[in-house]
Design an enzyme around this catalytic site. Structure first.
Site, PDB file in Angstrom:
ATOM      1  N   LYS A 185      34.175  48.938  39.422  1.00 22.51           N
ATOM      2  CA  LYS A 185      34.251  48.788  40.878  1.00 22.51           C
ATOM      3  C   LYS A 185      32.861  48.925  41.518  1.00 22.51           C
ATOM      4  O   LYS A 185      31.902  49.304  40.857  1.00 22.51           O
ATOM      5  CB  LYS A 185      35.216  49.823  41.471  1.00 22.51           C
ATOM      6  CG  LYS A 185      36.542  49.941  40.726  1.00 22.51           C
ATOM      7  CD  LYS A 185      37.291  48.629  40.610  1.00 22.51           C
ATOM      8  CE  LYS A 185      38.599  48.806  39.858  1.00 22.51           C
ATOM      9  NZ  LYS A 185      39.208  47.595  39.379  1.00 22.51           N
TER      10      LYS A 185
HETATM   11  C1  LIG Z   1      44.432  45.701  41.328  1.00 19.58           C
HETATM   12  C2  LIG Z   1      44.323  47.019  40.612  1.00 19.58           C
HETATM   13  N1  LIG Z   1      45.197  47.984  40.875  1.00 19.58           N
HETATM   14  C3  LIG Z   1      45.129  49.184  40.272  1.00 19.58           C
HETATM   15  C4  LIG Z   1      44.150  49.462  39.351  1.00 19.58           C
HETATM   16  C5  LIG Z   1      44.134  50.781  38.671  1.00 19.58           C
HETATM   17  O1  LIG Z   1      42.983  51.538  38.957  1.00 19.58           O
HETATM   18  P1  LIG Z   1      42.492  52.672  37.944  1.00 19.58           P
HETATM   19  O2  LIG Z   1      41.930  51.989  36.746  1.00 19.58           O
HETATM   20  O3  LIG Z   1      41.447  53.421  38.718  1.00 19.58           O
HETATM   21  O4  LIG Z   1      43.671  53.518  37.634  1.00 19.58           O
HETATM   22  C6  LIG Z   1      43.212  48.486  39.038  1.00 19.58           C
HETATM   23  C7  LIG Z   1      42.168  48.761  38.058  1.00 19.58           C
HETATM   24  O5  LIG Z   1      41.316  47.976  37.768  1.00 19.58           O
HETATM   25  C8  LIG Z   1      43.287  47.217  39.690  1.00 19.58           C
HETATM   26  O6  LIG Z   1      42.428  46.243  39.422  1.00 19.58           O
END
Ligand SMILES: Cc1ncc(COP(=O)(O)O)c(C=O)c1O
Length: 372
Positions: A185
């Site tokens: 990110k």
């Molecule tokens: C669209 C989306 N939602 C949720 C997530 C989940 O985030 P995390 O990896 O921080 O749990 C991601 C992770 O890349 C994502 O791209």
């Protein structure tokens, strides 16, 4: 191919003063529940212009917590795009509700707003629109539709910190907005996430649920809910907080790199470039192409790797993944043709603030040549 010449799909932008900020927290002895998480939350709420920011341990934890705090569970249905990172749907399953998949617009990779209304039933309780790859979906219209049917909106802005629609930040339209600070990110704490909301009562619930169900009452710790430990540590908060001042310059630089891709990549029938509507500021978590079905996408990725370029597929057609396919028996290719195409033929290519303009030109030339 020497490792030095290889261009990875993503390199996080961690600088010495970010590391120093982490070390300072480690030396302070206050590894959790110190001042840094609060400072980070305050900075995020100021940047986005929202009343509350609640830091959590990941973007997945953040979505999960939002569903629980909004009272969504067994017997409920939640509308989600058929193309996203799988966490968007997993959290719905994990609270005992049913994800109802809606196909996407192949030009933007975002949920097709025109298909949402027909997916609403009397069991529908919420929509989780995703701002895929950092591009705002049609969030204003989606919120209007949600209001008409009295549905909650949890924006999955995991990839879209700093993105806007008509100048308003993604994550600030719905009942709650969810961000991730995973290393891919714009800013990262390693693992980490954030919920934002303007709803005071929801914010109170989220804070309680994040921390074992604890609420301070008359300076006494009371356990008022069955909560989670979804806290962010102070050293993670320090790491990500220290990157905030570079966020805007980095987003502007990534926009320049994306424009080089638009200039240099041949728009052919074989390589389809993403479209960015005029009223949206893309945060460019990923630059995502769709290859013609004539091209074997996996071989294309392997060939690029051999030529020194790291790429990968961008997200999943979630109903086509084994768990969902086995449970709900979807025929994804027919039911969600755009999501299926984006998954089968999609490829995310490098785009990050440490990437040089010459590297973007090299990547473009290589892709043009391979895709001829
Ligand atoms: C669209 C989306 N939602 C949720 C997530 C989940 O985030 P995390 O990896 O921080 O749990 C991601 C992770 O890349 C994502 O791209």
């Amino acid at each position: 191919m020497s490792e030095l010449n290889f261009i990875p799909l993503m390199v996080p932008d961690i600088q010495q003063h970010d590391i120093d900020a982490v070390v300072a927290v480690l030396q302070s002895g206050m590894l959790i529940q110190g001042a840094m998480v609060e400072e980070f939350e305050n900075n995020i709420s100021k940047y986005l212009g929202v009343r509350h920011a609640i830091a959590v341990s990941s973007g997945t934890a953040s979505l999960h917590l939002a569903l629980i705090a909004l009272g969504i569970g067994r017997g409920d249905e939640v509308i989600v795009p058929a193309f996203s990172y799988i966490a968007t749907a997993n959290v719905v399953e994990l609270v005992g509700a049913k994800p109802i998949f809606v196909d996407i617009d192949i030009n933007t990779f975002n949920i097709n707003k025109n298909l949402i209304e027909q997916a609403i039933t009397n069991k529908t309780k919420a929509i989780i629109p995703v701002h895929e790859f950092g591009l705002a979906c049609d969030i204003r219209e989606i919120c209007e539709l949600a209001e008409k049917y009295k549905l909650k909106v949890i924006e999955d802005a995991a990839c879209a910190f700093g993105a806007t629609e008509n100048g308003k930040f993604t994550g600030t339209f719905g009942n709650a907005g969810s961000f991730s600070f995973h290393p891919r990110k714009a800013i990262t704490s390693g693992e980490g996430g954030m919920l934002v909301t303007n709803d005071d009562e929801l914010a109170r619930k989220l804070r309680i649920l994040r921390n074992h169900g604890i609420e301070m009452q008359d300076a006494k710790m009371e356990f008022v809910e069955a909560g989670f430990n979804y806290r962010l540590t102070d050293f993670q908060a320090a790491l990500v907080n220290s990157q905030l001042e570079r966020l805007e310059p980095n987003l502007n630089y990534k926009e320049k790199l994306a424009n080089i891709y638009f200039e240099e990549l041949s728009q052919t029938n074989r390589i389809i470039l993403p479209k960015v509507p005029q009223n949206k500021r893309h945060s460019w978590q990923s630059f995502h192409l769709v290859l013609d079905t004539i091209i074997n996408r996996d071989e294309f990725i392997d060939n690029l790797r051999e030529l020194g370029i790291g790429t990968n597929y961008g997200a999943q057609c979630i109903p086509a993944m084994i768990y969902y396919k086995n449970k709900y028996h979807y025929q994804s290719e027919e039911e969600f043709p755009n999501a299926f195409e984006a998954y089968k033929c999609g490829i995310a290519i490098p785009l990050y603030s440490r990437l040089k303009k010459e590297q973007v030109q090299f990547i473009s030339k290589t892709i043009n040549w391979l895709g001829k």
